[in-house]
Design an enzyme around this catalytic site. Structure first.
Site, PDB file in Angstrom:
ATOM      1  N   GLY A  89       0.934  -0.339  -6.330  1.00 32.43           N
ATOM      2  CA  GLY A  89       1.387  -1.273  -7.603  1.00 32.43           C
ATOM      3  C   GLY A  89       0.094  -2.085  -8.212  1.00 32.43           C
ATOM      4  O   GLY A  89       0.264  -2.141  -9.535  1.00 32.43           O
ATOM      5  N   THR A  90      -0.692  -2.406  -7.342  1.00 27.53           N
ATOM      6  CA  THR A  90      -2.000  -3.001  -7.782  1.00 27.53           C
ATOM      7  C   THR A  90      -2.983  -2.464  -8.699  1.00 27.53           C
ATOM      8  O   THR A  90      -3.256  -2.598  -9.828  1.00 27.53           O
ATOM      9  CB  THR A  90      -2.816  -3.835  -6.684  1.00 27.53           C
ATOM     10  OG1 THR A  90      -2.083  -4.876  -6.094  1.00 27.53           O
ATOM     11  CG2 THR A  90      -4.239  -4.472  -7.296  1.00 27.53           C
ATOM     12  N   HIS A 115      -5.392   2.067   1.174  1.00 29.41           N
ATOM     13  CA  HIS A 115      -4.545   1.387   2.068  1.00 29.41           C
ATOM     14  C   HIS A 115      -4.137   1.951   3.325  1.00 29.41           C
ATOM     15  O   HIS A 115      -4.577   3.148   3.647  1.00 29.41           O
ATOM     16  CB  HIS A 115      -3.289   1.100   1.158  1.00 29.41           C
ATOM     17  CG  HIS A 115      -3.308   0.233  -0.027  1.00 29.41           C
ATOM     18  ND1 HIS A 115      -3.960   0.472  -1.038  1.00 29.41           N
ATOM     19  CD2 HIS A 115      -2.868  -1.001   0.108  1.00 29.41           C
ATOM     20  CE1 HIS A 115      -3.950  -0.554  -2.102  1.00 29.41           C
ATOM     21  NE2 HIS A 115      -3.350  -1.583  -1.442  1.00 29.41           N
ATOM     22  N   LYS A 166       1.890   2.609   3.761  1.00 32.45           N
ATOM     23  CA  LYS A 166       2.178   2.423   2.650  1.00 32.45           C
ATOM     24  C   LYS A 166       2.772   3.516   2.050  1.00 32.45           C
ATOM     25  O   LYS A 166       2.309   4.773   1.831  1.00 32.45           O
ATOM     26  CB  LYS A 166       0.710   2.097   1.759  1.00 32.45           C
ATOM     27  CG  LYS A 166       1.083   1.456   0.380  1.00 32.45           C
ATOM     28  CD  LYS A 166      -0.042   0.749  -0.320  1.00 32.45           C
ATOM     29  CE  LYS A 166       0.342  -0.020  -1.595  1.00 32.45           C
ATOM     30  NZ  LYS A 166       1.630  -0.701  -1.421  1.00 32.45           N
TER      31      LYS A 166
END
Length: 252
Positions: free
Chosen positions: A154-155, A144, A148
């Site tokens: 979370g994914t 990411h 972040k």
């Protein structure tokens, strides 16, 4: 007209959601909750609130794309004030999600917790769950943007849970590759933060003589808007607070 309050309206996601709402005749951005700096050049007509205690009227839908340190308190307020809810902020802990779902049931409030609004990311998790039943040795890599706040994402955490539910785990943990490493649900997640990335995840399966990788790459935050649009349309049709965009995409 669907009356919407948007929390986190001036982050990168929030600005895209403002544009999305403006494109729909039946949706109206009537209020904004700002926890941080408010841009001086804002010319919209939405009411501006800086604290939850300032909100003095009802809205049909609360969309939250703030930060992990504020989303839980915001969500509790929305539910207790009988407002349908979409949570797009990642970083909620499992016990917080459990509390929010219980509170939503108690107050007969519907909504969606969407750790990822990307349609391709949801499909990546769905297909990974199928593959896990046949190739149970698996690991995850996620990359990411540097801003972040949570790692693993979370994914990635939800993907690890899906893999574990289907009998998969990481058999051998490699320490050679760079990145932060965490074991979630017995699945290795390697997290990297790099410039020029929005969101990327690869789920990598290994058998003795073959490999399978299922990957997803969001190239721009605009890629999240079809998922946001679907969530806005479906949020108040749910039974309680559901977790995952897949619940409203008809995937089984």
């Amino acid at each position: 007209m669907k009356s919407i309050l948007l929390a986190g309206a001036f982050g990168k996601m929030g600005r895209e959601i403002q544009k999305l709402i403006a494109e729909h005749e039946g949706w109206s951005l009537d209020a904004i909750l700002v926890h941080e700096h408010f841009p001086e050049n804002y010319s919209g007509r939405a009411k501006i609130f800086r604290q939850l205690s300032e909100i003095n009227q009802h809205y049909d839908l609360w969309i939250d794309v703030t930060k992990p340190d504020s989303v839980f308190e915001n969500a509790v307020w929305a539910i207790e004030h009988n407002t349908s809810l979409i949570i797009g902020t990642s970083g909620l802990k499992n016990d917080q999600i459990t509390k929010l779902k219980s509170l939503a049931d108690k107050n007969s409030v519907s909504g969606i917790i969407a750790p990822n609004f990307s349609i391709s990311a949801v499909l990546m998790m769905y297909f990974s769950g199928i593959a896990a039943r046949f190739m149970p040795n698996v690991s995850i890599e996620e990359i990411h943007h540097p801003d972040k706040l949570d790692a693993p994402s979370g994914t990635a955490r939800i993907t690890a849970g899906i893999l574990a539910d289907n009998g998969a785990s990481t058999k051998t943990v490699s320490t050679s590759a760079d990145g932060d490493k965490n074991i979630i649900e017995k699945v290795l997640i390697t997290s990297k933060r790099k410039k020029d990335y929005v969101a990327y995840q690869s789920v990598d399966f290994v058998n003795e003589y073959e490999t399978l990788s299922i990957s997803q790459n969001s190239l721009d935050r605009k890629s999240f808007m079809p998922g946001v649009e679907l969530a806005i349309k479906k949020a108040n049709q749910q039974q309680g607070l559901v977790v995952g965009l897949d619940k409203i995409m008809g995937l089984k």
